[in-house]
Design a protein around this motif. Structure first.
Motif, PDB file in Angstrom:
ATOM      1  N   MET A 179       8.401  12.500   9.803  1.00 26.95           N
ATOM      2  CA  MET A 179       9.014  12.545   8.503  1.00 26.95           C
ATOM      3  C   MET A 179       8.039  11.910   7.514  1.00 26.95           C
ATOM      4  O   MET A 179       7.499  10.835   7.767  1.00 26.95           O
ATOM      5  CB  MET A 179      10.334  11.777   8.526  1.00 26.95           C
ATOM      6  N   ALA A 180       7.822  12.563   6.411  1.00 21.83           N
ATOM      7  CA  ALA A 180       6.920  12.036   5.388  1.00 21.83           C
ATOM      8  C   ALA A 180       7.701  11.797   4.106  1.00 21.83           C
ATOM      9  O   ALA A 180       8.642  12.507   3.783  1.00 21.83           O
ATOM     10  CB  ALA A 180       5.795  13.025   5.133  1.00 21.83           C
ATOM     11  N   PHE A 181       7.324  10.753   3.403  1.00 24.30           N
ATOM     12  CA  PHE A 181       7.874  10.509   2.080  1.00 24.30           C
ATOM     13  C   PHE A 181       6.770   9.920   1.218  1.00 24.30           C
ATOM     14  O   PHE A 181       5.768   9.426   1.717  1.00 24.30           O
ATOM     15  CB  PHE A 181       9.102   9.593   2.125  1.00 24.30           C
ATOM     16  N   ASP A 182       6.939  10.014  -0.077  1.00 22.05           N
ATOM     17  CA  ASP A 182       5.948   9.445  -0.971  1.00 22.05           C
ATOM     18  C   ASP A 182       6.642   8.584  -2.014  1.00 22.05           C
ATOM     19  O   ASP A 182       7.840   8.684  -2.233  1.00 22.05           O
ATOM     20  CB  ASP A 182       5.087  10.522  -1.638  1.00 22.05           C
ATOM     21  N   GLY A 183       5.882   7.709  -2.603  1.00 21.21           N
ATOM     22  CA  GLY A 183       6.422   6.813  -3.609  1.00 21.21           C
ATOM     23  C   GLY A 183       5.303   6.172  -4.399  1.00 21.21           C
ATOM     24  O   GLY A 183       4.128   6.344  -4.104  1.00 21.21           O
ATOM     25  N   GLU A 184       5.707   5.420  -5.383  1.00 13.71           N
ATOM     26  CA  GLU A 184       4.759   4.785  -6.289  1.00 13.71           C
ATOM     27  C   GLU A 184       5.145   3.320  -6.467  1.00 13.71           C
ATOM     28  O   GLU A 184       6.320   2.980  -6.577  1.00 13.71           O
ATOM     29  CB  GLU A 184       4.808   5.496  -7.638  1.00 13.71           C
ATOM     30  N   MET A 185       4.138   2.473  -6.500  1.00 10.60           N
ATOM     31  CA  MET A 185       4.328   1.051  -6.778  1.00 10.60           C
ATOM     32  C   MET A 185       3.669   0.767  -8.130  1.00 10.60           C
ATOM     33  O   MET A 185       2.490   0.454  -8.187  1.00 10.60           O
ATOM     34  CB  MET A 185       3.721   0.210  -5.658  1.00 10.60           C
ATOM     35  N   PRO A 186       4.425   0.925  -9.220  1.00 13.11           N
ATOM     36  CA  PRO A 186       3.837   0.718 -10.540  1.00 13.11           C
ATOM     37  C   PRO A 186       3.410  -0.738 -10.731  1.00 13.11           C
ATOM     38  O   PRO A 186       3.958  -1.644 -10.090  1.00 13.11           O
ATOM     39  CB  PRO A 186       4.951   1.100 -11.511  1.00 13.11           C
ATOM     40  N   MET A 187       2.420  -0.937 -11.592  1.00 11.90           N
ATOM     41  CA  MET A 187       1.912  -2.281 -11.863  1.00 11.90           C
ATOM     42  C   MET A 187       2.145  -2.646 -13.317  1.00 11.90           C
ATOM     43  O   MET A 187       2.112  -1.799 -14.196  1.00 11.90           O
ATOM     44  CB  MET A 187       0.433  -2.360 -11.522  1.00 11.90           C
ATOM     45  N   SER A 188       2.365  -3.928 -13.530  1.00 11.47           N
ATOM     46  CA  SER A 188       2.522  -4.470 -14.871  1.00 11.47           C
ATOM     47  C   SER A 188       1.793  -5.809 -14.914  1.00 11.47           C
ATOM     48  O   SER A 188       2.124  -6.704 -14.135  1.00 11.47           O
ATOM     49  CB  SER A 188       4.001  -4.646 -15.204  1.00 11.47           C
ATOM     50  N   GLY A 189       0.796  -5.913 -15.774  1.00 10.93           N
ATOM     51  CA  GLY A 189       0.047  -7.155 -15.872  1.00 10.93           C
ATOM     52  C   GLY A 189      -0.673  -7.540 -14.597  1.00 10.93           C
ATOM     53  O   GLY A 189      -0.832  -8.724 -14.315  1.00 10.93           O
ATOM     54  N   GLY A 190      -1.100  -6.574 -13.798  1.00 18.18           N
ATOM     55  CA  GLY A 190      -1.814  -6.840 -12.557  1.00 18.18           C
ATOM     56  C   GLY A 190      -0.930  -7.136 -11.363  1.00 18.18           C
ATOM     57  O   GLY A 190      -1.432  -7.435 -10.284  1.00 18.18           O
ATOM     58  N   SER A 191       0.390  -7.040 -11.515  1.00 16.04           N
ATOM     59  CA  SER A 191       1.321  -7.291 -10.413  1.00 16.04           C
ATOM     60  C   SER A 191       2.197  -6.065 -10.177  1.00 16.04           C
ATOM     61  O   SER A 191       2.488  -5.318 -11.109  1.00 16.04           O
ATOM     62  CB  SER A 191       2.244  -8.468 -10.756  1.00 16.04           C
TER      63      SER A 191
ATOM     64  N   ASP B 114      -2.149  17.265   2.982  1.00 19.32           N
ATOM     65  CA  ASP B 114      -3.203  17.571   3.966  1.00 19.32           C
ATOM     66  C   ASP B 114      -3.733  16.296   4.613  1.00 19.32           C
ATOM     67  O   ASP B 114      -3.897  16.241   5.834  1.00 19.32           O
ATOM     68  CB  ASP B 114      -4.350  18.335   3.320  1.00 19.32           C
ATOM     69  N   TRP B 115      -4.032  15.285   3.806  1.00 19.92           N
ATOM     70  CA  TRP B 115      -4.554  14.024   4.349  1.00 19.92           C
ATOM     71  C   TRP B 115      -3.557  13.406   5.316  1.00 19.92           C
ATOM     72  O   TRP B 115      -3.930  12.937   6.394  1.00 19.92           O
ATOM     73  CB  TRP B 115      -4.841  13.047   3.232  1.00 19.92           C
ATOM     74  N   THR B 116      -2.281  13.390   4.930  1.00 18.00           N
ATOM     75  CA  THR B 116      -1.250  12.757   5.752  1.00 18.00           C
ATOM     76  C   THR B 116      -1.093  13.492   7.082  1.00 18.00           C
ATOM     77  O   THR B 116      -1.011  12.875   8.137  1.00 18.00           O
ATOM     78  CB  THR B 116       0.080  12.718   4.986  1.00 18.00           C
ATOM     79  N   GLN B 117      -1.072  14.817   7.038  1.00 12.76           N
ATOM     80  CA  GLN B 117      -0.920  15.595   8.269  1.00 12.76           C
ATOM     81  C   GLN B 117      -2.155  15.470   9.159  1.00 12.76           C
ATOM     82  O   GLN B 117      -2.035  15.388  10.379  1.00 12.76           O
ATOM     83  CB  GLN B 117      -0.640  17.052   7.939  1.00 12.76           C
ATOM     84  N   THR B 118      -3.326  15.433   8.558  1.00 10.52           N
ATOM     85  CA  THR B 118      -4.562  15.295   9.341  1.00 10.52           C
ATOM     86  C   THR B 118      -4.610  13.943  10.034  1.00 10.52           C
ATOM     87  O   THR B 118      -4.920  13.855  11.228  1.00 10.52           O
ATOM     88  CB  THR B 118      -5.796  15.491   8.436  1.00 10.52           C
TER      89      THR B 118
ATOM     90  N   GLU C 155      -4.634  10.700  19.763  1.00  6.21           N
ATOM     91  CA  GLU C 155      -5.115   9.472  20.395  1.00  6.21           C
ATOM     92  C   GLU C 155      -4.006   8.734  21.151  1.00  6.21           C
ATOM     93  O   GLU C 155      -4.246   7.678  21.721  1.00  6.21           O
ATOM     94  CB  GLU C 155      -5.735   8.544  19.347  1.00  6.21           C
ATOM     95  N   GLY C 156      -2.775   9.275  21.098  1.00  7.58           N
ATOM     96  CA  GLY C 156      -1.673   8.691  21.847  1.00  7.58           C
ATOM     97  C   GLY C 156      -0.741   7.807  21.033  1.00  7.58           C
ATOM     98  O   GLY C 156       0.227   7.281  21.567  1.00  7.58           O
ATOM     99  N   TYR C 157      -1.019   7.640  19.747  1.00  4.73           N
ATOM    100  CA  TYR C 157      -0.164   6.791  18.919  1.00  4.73           C
ATOM    101  C   TYR C 157       1.150   7.497  18.644  1.00  4.73           C
ATOM    102  O   TYR C 157       1.173   8.673  18.298  1.00  4.73           O
ATOM    103  CB  TYR C 157      -0.878   6.456  17.608  1.00  4.73           C
ATOM    104  N   ARG C 158       2.263   6.779  18.766  1.00  6.44           N
ATOM    105  CA  ARG C 158       3.581   7.378  18.578  1.00  6.44           C
ATOM    106  C   ARG C 158       4.445   6.625  17.569  1.00  6.44           C
ATOM    107  O   ARG C 158       5.634   6.864  17.470  1.00  6.44           O
ATOM    108  CB  ARG C 158       4.329   7.463  19.912  1.00  6.44           C
ATOM    109  N   GLY C 159       3.867   5.719  16.812  1.00  5.85           N
ATOM    110  CA  GLY C 159       4.643   4.918  15.874  1.00  5.85           C
ATOM    111  C   GLY C 159       4.478   5.379  14.439  1.00  5.85           C
ATOM    112  O   GLY C 159       3.819   6.367  14.147  1.00  5.85           O
ATOM    113  N   PRO C 160       5.081   4.650  13.528  1.00  7.20           N
ATOM    114  CA  PRO C 160       4.946   4.986  12.105  1.00  7.20           C
ATOM    115  C   PRO C 160       3.562   4.591  11.580  1.00  7.20           C
ATOM    116  O   PRO C 160       2.873   3.762  12.176  1.00  7.20           O
ATOM    117  CB  PRO C 160       6.042   4.146  11.443  1.00  7.20           C
TER     118      PRO C 160
END
Length: 68
Positions: free
Chosen positions: A1-13, A34-38, A46-51
């Motif tokens: 399952m893929a999802f996307d989001g944004e972490m906006p910044m204000s004043g460097g935080s 493409d990057w996420t699926q690749t 490589e055998g990884y099965r986690g998030p």
């Protein structure tokens, strides 16, 4: 399952979290997918099965840069 989001910044935080991404150029969304699926395919081979996560920045012209 893929999802996307944004972490906006204000004043460097970080100032919250918004999901899904808003105003992402179509070309950048396709490249992000493409990057996420690749990466996921490589990890699975490589055998990884986690998030996992792929942190990026997107410039105003739609160029993506992977951070971690």
């Amino acid at each position: 399952m893929a999802f996307d989001g944004e972490m906006p910044m204000s004043g460097g935080s970080f100032a919250g979290y918004c999901s899904p991404l808003q105003n992402l150029p179509a070309r950048a969304r396709e490249e992000l997918t493409d990057w996420t699926q690749t990466l996921g395919g490589h990890l699975a081979a490589e055998g990884y099965r986690g998030p996992y996560s792929l942190d990026l920045v997107c410039t105003q012209d739609g160029t993506l840069y992977a951070l971690e």
